[in-house]
Design an enzyme around this catalytic site. Sequence first.
Site, PDB file in Angstrom:
ATOM      1  N   HIS A 219       0.723  -1.054  -0.010  1.00  0.00           N
ATOM      2  CA  HIS A 219      -0.044  -0.174   0.036  1.00  0.00           C
ATOM      3  C   HIS A 219       0.928   1.129   0.076  1.00  0.00           C
ATOM      4  CE1 HIS A 219       1.138  -0.331   4.196  1.00  0.00           C
ATOM      5  NE2 HIS A 219       0.923   0.823   4.426  1.00  0.00           N
ATOM      6  N   ASP A 221       0.968   5.359   1.549  1.00  0.00           N
ATOM      7  CA  ASP A 221       0.391   5.829   2.872  1.00  0.00           C
ATOM      8  C   ASP A 221      -0.612   7.306   2.266  1.00  0.00           C
ATOM      9  OD1 ASP A 221       1.203   4.116   4.422  1.00  0.00           O
ATOM     10  OD2 ASP A 221       2.800   5.390   5.216  1.00  0.00           O
ATOM     11  N   HIS A 281       4.713   0.047  -0.228  1.00  0.00           N
ATOM     12  CA  HIS A 281       5.671  -0.682   0.637  1.00  0.00           C
ATOM     13  C   HIS A 281       4.623  -1.713   1.405  1.00  0.00           C
ATOM     14  CE1 HIS A 281       3.824   2.983   2.858  1.00  0.00           C
ATOM     15  NE2 HIS A 281       4.051   2.242   3.873  1.00  0.00           N
ATOM     16  N   ARG A 291       8.245  -8.585  15.416  1.00  0.00           N
ATOM     17  CA  ARG A 291       8.759  -7.195  15.130  1.00  0.00           C
ATOM     18  C   ARG A 291       7.763  -6.394  15.554  1.00  0.00           C
ATOM     19  NH1 ARG A 291       7.663  -3.844  10.786  1.00  0.00           N
ATOM     20  NH2 ARG A 291       9.453  -2.496  10.149  1.00  0.00           N
TER      21      ARG A 291
END
Length: 350
Positions: A219, A221, A281, A291
């Site tokens: 996607h 941002d 990204h 993570r």
Amino acid sequence: MPSLSDVHHPHHHLHLEFESVRELPESHAWPTLHDHPCVSEPVPVIDLADPKAAEFMARACVSWGAFQVTGHGVAPRLLEAIDSEMRRLFALPIQQKLKAARPPDGISGYGLVPISSFFAKLMWSEGFTIAGSPLDHARKLWPHDPDQFCDVIERYDQVMKALAGRLISLMLLSLGLRHEELDWAGQTGKPLPDLAGVLRLNSYPACPDPDRAMGMAAHADSSLLTILYQSSTSGLQLLRAEDQNGPTRWVTVPPLPGALVVIVGDLFHILSNGRFRSVVHRVVVNRSRQRVSVAYFSGPPAGVTVSPIGKLVGPGRAPAYRAVTWAEYLGLKRKLFDKALATIEMTEES
């Protein structure tokens, strides 16, 4: 401000206790993770103390749409504190986290990745979005001691807001504006310190089958820019278009101690009249390690429109996009996802 999470999703009731899962459920098994090769390339690293920082930033925004930043002045103790609070939050039992669940029509709270509604499969991640004060949600998570979480979140939010203003100013200067021109599309009285911001805490638990799971789907941002702290475990990947260095490919952004990742969003792409790229990204997951990351999405003040900067428009350089507010653009993204930007493109006739 509307939220991408406003879309009803048939799986919103489904929240895993990730740590107890030994086999990847079919609901989280993605058929196409290997659409492009994954490679290692040096992602630009910019020291904000460098006198040429704005110049380096312009190059990175044009060619990458992202960069890592050092010399930003964010105290290592604050990064350690936000990392610790995220791990404390996501380690809570699922029943406790769901007490602070994001309502269907809301922005803030615990829940699935907001873009989940656009995909048939679920992502191997959980998140907590904060717009405004975290106190109400913190009281549900830690009824006897909400202050520790709130204090860290509020400090981090203030520091990120100041850093976002500094980065946006440098990026605007790199486009040829002068200091006295740093307002919103010529609208005086709307200085950069009035920036709006939303925080999202993310957890990507260790995954039993990382080659078939997706932490966060590809996607771009919606923000002006996103400032991302990522823990020492890698997972963030940027999509690089085909060029002289190779075909279209995913490039991993390696965690750099003390550095923050800056990602150009759609609104800055509009502001720069298409010159700065809003980079696609995604996040891949890890077999053995959790993570965590925290994203600060920075946008213009409520009601202020973003349109191509006047200096970048002229003979032979028509405006590529019409003016839009962050709320309006988020509404388009909520309905159309990756087709939203195309709907505000200006045609020759218009």
